[in-house]
Design a protein around this motif. Structure first.
Motif, PDB file in Angstrom:
ATOM      1  N   MET A   1       0.903  -1.237  -0.134  1.00 26.05           N
ATOM      2  CA  MET A   1       0.112  -0.314  -0.153  1.00 26.05           C
ATOM      3  C   MET A   1       0.840   1.127   0.241  1.00 26.05           C
ATOM      4  O   MET A   1       0.545   1.920  -0.829  1.00 26.05           O
ATOM      5  CB  MET A   1      -1.172   0.078   1.120  1.00 26.05           C
ATOM      6  CG  MET A   1      -1.801   1.343   1.343  1.00 26.05           C
ATOM      7  SD  MET A   1      -2.676   1.650   2.827  1.00 26.05           S
ATOM      8  CE  MET A   1      -0.985   1.322   4.324  1.00 26.05           C
ATOM      9  N   GLU A   2       1.452   1.133   0.706  1.00 27.51           N
ATOM     10  CA  GLU A   2       2.820   2.523   0.893  1.00 27.51           C
ATOM     11  C   GLU A   2       3.168   3.089   0.002  1.00 27.51           C
ATOM     12  O   GLU A   2       3.635   3.760  -0.948  1.00 27.51           O
ATOM     13  CB  GLU A   2       3.691   2.258   2.307  1.00 27.51           C
ATOM     14  CG  GLU A   2       3.212   2.817   3.386  1.00 27.51           C
ATOM     15  CD  GLU A   2       3.037   0.962   4.421  1.00 27.51           C
ATOM     16  OE1 GLU A   2       2.550  -0.155   3.065  1.00 27.51           O
ATOM     17  OE2 GLU A   2       2.261   1.162   5.222  1.00 27.51           O
ATOM     18  N   ARG A   3       3.602   1.912  -0.937  1.00 26.17           N
ATOM     19  CA  ARG A   3       4.779   2.101  -2.532  1.00 26.17           C
ATOM     20  C   ARG A   3       3.433   2.542  -3.413  1.00 26.17           C
ATOM     21  O   ARG A   3       4.310   3.531  -4.253  1.00 26.17           O
ATOM     22  CB  ARG A   3       5.666   0.047  -2.614  1.00 26.17           C
ATOM     23  CG  ARG A   3       5.910   0.940  -4.027  1.00 26.17           C
ATOM     24  CD  ARG A   3       6.996  -0.799  -3.881  1.00 26.17           C
ATOM     25  NE  ARG A   3       7.845  -1.254  -5.261  1.00 26.17           N
ATOM     26  CZ  ARG A   3       7.034  -1.090  -6.381  1.00 26.17           C
ATOM     27  NH1 ARG A   3       5.947  -2.341  -6.535  1.00 26.17           N
ATOM     28  NH2 ARG A   3       8.228  -1.210  -7.364  1.00 26.17           N
ATOM     29  N   LEU A 196       1.652  -7.777  -5.882  1.00 29.76           N
ATOM     30  CA  LEU A 196       1.273  -6.639  -4.749  1.00 29.76           C
ATOM     31  C   LEU A 196       2.673  -5.434  -5.051  1.00 29.76           C
ATOM     32  O   LEU A 196       3.041  -4.755  -5.611  1.00 29.76           O
ATOM     33  CB  LEU A 196       1.069  -6.117  -3.823  1.00 29.76           C
ATOM     34  CG  LEU A 196      -0.852  -6.085  -4.005  1.00 29.76           C
ATOM     35  CD1 LEU A 196      -1.502  -6.141  -2.288  1.00 29.76           C
ATOM     36  CD2 LEU A 196      -1.068  -5.195  -4.953  1.00 29.76           C
ATOM     37  N   ARG A 197       3.888  -6.454  -4.391  1.00 27.93           N
ATOM     38  CA  ARG A 197       5.068  -5.865  -4.458  1.00 27.93           C
ATOM     39  C   ARG A 197       5.547  -5.578  -5.755  1.00 27.93           C
ATOM     40  O   ARG A 197       6.252  -4.516  -5.199  1.00 27.93           O
ATOM     41  CB  ARG A 197       6.356  -6.634  -3.287  1.00 27.93           C
ATOM     42  CG  ARG A 197       6.976  -6.077  -2.866  1.00 27.93           C
ATOM     43  CD  ARG A 197       7.871  -6.690  -1.537  1.00 27.93           C
ATOM     44  NE  ARG A 197       8.762  -8.660  -2.089  1.00 27.93           N
ATOM     45  CZ  ARG A 197       7.825  -9.745  -2.185  1.00 27.93           C
ATOM     46  NH1 ARG A 197       6.509  -9.272  -0.876  1.00 27.93           N
ATOM     47  NH2 ARG A 197       7.622 -10.893  -2.646  1.00 27.93           N
ATOM     48  N   ILE A 198       5.894  -6.288  -6.608  1.00 29.97           N
ATOM     49  CA  ILE A 198       6.439  -6.185  -7.491  1.00 29.97           C
ATOM     50  C   ILE A 198       5.369  -5.308  -9.031  1.00 29.97           C
ATOM     51  O   ILE A 198       5.914  -4.611  -9.852  1.00 29.97           O
ATOM     52  CB  ILE A 198       6.399  -7.372  -8.578  1.00 29.97           C
ATOM     53  CG1 ILE A 198       7.349  -8.399  -7.434  1.00 29.97           C
ATOM     54  CG2 ILE A 198       7.017  -7.738  -9.522  1.00 29.97           C
ATOM     55  CD1 ILE A 198       7.546  -9.767  -7.931  1.00 29.97           C
ATOM     56  N   TYR A 199       4.025  -5.702  -8.943  1.00 27.48           N
ATOM     57  CA  TYR A 199       3.275  -5.530  -9.946  1.00 27.48           C
ATOM     58  C   TYR A 199       2.304  -4.042  -9.185  1.00 27.48           C
ATOM     59  O   TYR A 199       1.792  -2.898 -10.033  1.00 27.48           O
ATOM     60  CB  TYR A 199       2.718  -5.737 -10.033  1.00 27.48           C
ATOM     61  CG  TYR A 199       3.579  -6.869 -10.843  1.00 27.48           C
ATOM     62  CD1 TYR A 199       3.907  -6.362 -12.253  1.00 27.48           C
ATOM     63  CD2 TYR A 199       3.668  -7.924 -10.879  1.00 27.48           C
ATOM     64  CE1 TYR A 199       5.182  -6.877 -13.210  1.00 27.48           C
ATOM     65  CE2 TYR A 199       4.268  -9.353 -11.891  1.00 27.48           C
ATOM     66  CZ  TYR A 199       5.085  -8.834 -12.575  1.00 27.48           C
ATOM     67  OH  TYR A 199       5.659  -9.853 -13.343  1.00 27.48           O
ATOM     68  N   GLY A 200       2.244  -3.672  -8.159  1.00 25.63           N
ATOM     69  CA  GLY A 200       0.812  -2.411  -7.736  1.00 25.63           C
ATOM     70  C   GLY A 200       0.934  -0.949  -8.033  1.00 25.63           C
ATOM     71  O   GLY A 200      -0.240  -0.983  -8.653  1.00 25.63           O
ATOM     72  N   PRO A 201       2.322  -0.560  -8.006  1.00 24.38           N
ATOM     73  CA  PRO A 201       1.764   0.878  -8.535  1.00 24.38           C
ATOM     74  C   PRO A 201       1.619   0.484 -10.459  1.00 24.38           C
ATOM     75  O   PRO A 201       0.965   1.702 -11.279  1.00 24.38           O
ATOM     76  CB  PRO A 201       3.384   1.380  -8.727  1.00 24.38           C
ATOM     77  CG  PRO A 201       4.041   0.373  -7.695  1.00 24.38           C
ATOM     78  CD  PRO A 201       3.603  -0.878  -7.466  1.00 24.38           C
TER      79      PRO A 201
END
Length: 226
Positions: A1-3, A196-201
């Motif tokens: 989420m933060e990213r 999410l860590r890799i593709y979240g944004p």
């Protein structure tokens, strides 16, 4: 989420410059490296002395930073002191959030920008029901601060936008952030975290094109002017 939030914030503030900036609810200073590059002078304000001590240690080499322990509803500054005010993942912890917004309006110079992020209360309610968490609270933890329950009351653009206007803010822009809960809820937790860590944004950027996902975002970022 933060990213996902950081991706949006960094894009908004790219190539910006300020004289005096206020980070309300700075915590341990997640955005201090960014603010130190775009602002000549920064004030980090937080109610938690423990978090500010961590911030001071982490950013001890930041020469244009002052640290103030105070609450967001009663910031100890004169009117029209800052040309940029910033508050992420803090607003929902403030019981009297209207008073906080009135104080932000008082401190912000005319035609200057305030950025604030807020959780979608509809999704927070669902999360509380699923995990047996009491009303208006959330489980919270950060570096060197163990998990506990804190006050957390989210908002929606439909409810918050009229409040901004009533206080006197204008040019209100709402950016949906973290739009993946509806889509990725079908995935196992372990796989979901990795995706999410890799593709979240990137997922956020694509889903922002669709109204269904914008209206069910986990987080909203508001840009307003005094």
């Amino acid at each position: 989420m933060e990213r996902c939030e950081e991706k949006v914030i960094y894009k908004i503030l790219r190539n910006k410059s300020f004289s005096k900036s206020l980070d309300v609810g700075s915590g341990t200073g997640r955005y201090i490296p960014l603010l130190s590059k775009i602002s000549k002078y920064i004030v980090a304000l937080d109610f938690s002395l423990n978090m500010l001590q961590i911030l001071k240690k982490k950013h001890r080499h930041c020469k244009n930073l002052d640290i103030i322990c105070a609450d967001a509803e009663h910031p100890p500054f004169r009117e029209k002191t800052f040309d940029f005010i910033f508050s992420t993942l803090t607003f929902d912890h403030i019981p009297n959030f209207k008073l906080m917004l009135e104080e932000i309006f008082r401190l912000l110079k005319n035609e200057r920008t305030f950025i604030v992020s807020s959780f979608n209360e509809k999704l927070l309610e669902k999360y509380r029901r699923n995990h047996g968490i009491p009303e208006n609270t959330i489980d919270f933890e950060t570096e060197n601060v163990p998990k506990t329950y804190v006050y957390e009351k989210g908002h929606t653009p439909e409810k918050l936008t009229p409040i901004f206007k009533k206080i006197g803010f204008k040019n209100i822009i709402v950016i949906s952030c973290c739009l993946w809960p509806v889509l990725l809820s079908i995935l196992p937790k372990g796989i979901r975290s990795k995706v999410l860590r890799i593709y979240g944004p990137l997922i956020d950027k694509m889903l922002r094109l669709f109204r269904l996902f914008r209206e069910n975002a986990l987080l909203y970022i508001y840009l307003v002017k005094a």
